[in-house]
Structures are given as C-alpha cells and as structure tokens.
Scaffold this motif. Structure first.
Motif, short mmCIF file in Angstrom:
data_model
loop_
_atom_site.label_atom_id
_atom_site.label_comp_id
_atom_site.label_asym_id
_atom_site.label_seq_id
_atom_site.Cartn_x
_atom_site.Cartn_y
_atom_site.Cartn_z
N ARG A 107 0.86 -1.17 0.00
CA ARG A 107 0.00 0.00 0.00
C ARG A 107 0.90 1.22 0.00
NH1 ARG A 107 -3.47 -2.45 4.62
NH2 ARG A 107 -4.79 -3.87 3.43
N TYR A 108 0.30 2.35 -0.33
CA TYR A 108 1.08 3.57 -0.51
C TYR A 108 0.53 4.66 0.40
CZ TYR A 108 2.41 0.68 -4.35
OH TYR A 108 2.85 -0.39 -5.09
N TYR A 121 2.54 0.97 -9.80
CA TYR A 121 2.74 2.03 -8.80
C TYR A 121 4.04 1.79 -8.03
CZ TYR A 121 -1.97 3.71 -9.74
OH TYR A 121 -3.08 4.23 -10.35
N LEU A 122 4.37 0.55 -7.78
CA LEU A 122 5.64 0.22 -7.12
C LEU A 122 6.81 0.75 -7.93
CD1 LEU A 122 7.45 -1.22 -5.07
CD2 LEU A 122 7.14 -3.31 -6.43
N ILE A 126 6.50 9.18 -1.96
CA ILE A 126 5.41 8.34 -1.47
C ILE A 126 6.00 7.23 -0.61
CG2 ILE A 126 3.58 6.75 -2.19
CD1 ILE A 126 3.03 9.79 -2.68
N ASP A 127 5.35 6.93 0.47
CA ASP A 127 5.76 5.88 1.39
C ASP A 127 5.25 4.54 0.88
OD1 ASP A 127 7.08 5.14 3.71
OD2 ASP A 127 5.51 5.84 5.07
N VAL A 128 6.14 3.61 0.57
CA VAL A 128 5.76 2.27 0.16
C VAL A 128 5.77 1.39 1.40
CG1 VAL A 128 6.36 0.28 -1.28
CG2 VAL A 128 6.70 2.60 -2.14
N TYR A 145 7.09 4.50 -7.55
CA TYR A 145 7.39 5.09 -6.25
C TYR A 145 8.71 4.67 -5.61
CZ TYR A 145 2.52 6.60 -6.45
OH TYR A 145 1.33 7.17 -6.83
N TRP A 149 -6.94 6.93 -4.48
CA TRP A 149 -5.50 7.19 -4.56
C TRP A 149 -5.18 8.08 -5.76
CZ3 TRP A 149 -1.59 7.28 -1.48
CH2 TRP A 149 -0.31 7.44 -2.01
#
Length: 172
Positions: free
Chosen positions: A50-51, A152-153, A120-122, A156, A82
C-alpha cells in the motif's frame, strides 16, 4: 420531516500485490524479485503493498487512504481515491482523507495537511486486512526489465539491478 442518514462506503485502501521478497542489509529494507548475496530475507511470497501520502511537518508519518470524502459529500475508495489524491486533490484541499497511518493508527486528515511533493511511502503488510505495516522498503531490486512488476511500485521506489548497485548509490 424525514431525515436520511449519510452512510459512507466501507474503507478500501488501494493495494498492489508484489510476488517477491523483502530484504534487509544494514537496517535498510528493499523489495527484490530474487535473493541477493549479502542480505537477509525477511519475508517472501505474495506481498501486499500500500502507498502512503506523507503528513506535512511529520515526514516520518504517512496516511494510507481508505476513503476520501470530498467537500460536497462525494466519496472515493480504492484506486480511484488514490489517483484522485495524487492528481486532482489540489482542487479539494478541504477534502478529508480517512485511513491508517504508517504507524497503524486510525486517522482522518484534510488533504491540505499532506505534503504530496514528498516521496510516497511504500508499505508492506502481512495481508489485505492488516492496518499496521511490517516493512517500509526504500528500494526495488529487479534486474530483469521484462518482469511484470506492479506499476505504482515501479513509480514510487527507485529501481536497481542488484544489491551492489543499490549500495553503490547509497555510497555504502
């Protein structure tokens, strides 16, 4: 007079599944598609990612949106929430973001209290129901460009071909 009660939809945080590993070296964590010499494997399998959007003034905390409530009562969940937060939230700075912070605490913040200019925080979770992340990786180690990775990974986390390439970038 009859009044109808507002019932918001259930929270639905956006998540992606990454089939790989969480690695650690020197207290740093990375996601990887294969084991890397010189690191410890912390977790392996279908990982729930999640982000989180970082909180202004508290960059060590982020919030994973489960529900976005716009100024006029419209609600968004999941990937729609999101994407709206990342691309259109400047149109609704008073919108409320309801979710769980990166420390696992339930929270509700206004969009204007987020620092969407920060990275963004992964976050890696034990499963789809978990609200507290297990890990906060800082890099993605994936040598094969043709690998099917969550989009998205890839957006980010910085990507490296090997643990050695990441160490070189960190000057370790």
């Amino acid at each position: 007079m009859s009044m109808t009660r507002f019932s918001p939809p259930a929270r639905e945080p956006f998540a992606e599944i990454f089939n790989g590993l969480v690695l650690e070296f020197e207290s740093r964590q990375a996601l990887a598609t294969a084991p890397q010499p010189g690191s410890e494997t912390l977790l392996r399998g279908a990982l729930v990612l999640r982000y989180g959007a970082r909180l202004a003034g508290k960059p060590f905390l982020s919030i994973v949106p489960g529900l976005l409530v716009l100024d006029y009562g419209d609600t968004l969940t999941g990937q729609a929430a999101w994407d709206f937060l990342m691309k259109k939230s400047n149109l609704h700075p008073r919108a409320d973001v309801v979710g769980y912070r990166s420390d696992g605490q339930d929270d509700m913040v206004m969009v204007r209290t987020l620092d969407l200019g920060m990275a963004i925080d992964v976050l890696v979770y034990a499963d789809a129901q978990a609200t507290t992340p297990l890990y906060r990786p800082q890099a993605l180690i994936a040598a094969n460009e043709a690998e099917d990775l969550p989009p998205y990974l890839v957006e980010y986390l910085p990507r490296y071909d090997s643990l050695d390439a990441w160490k070189a970038a960190l000057h370790v």
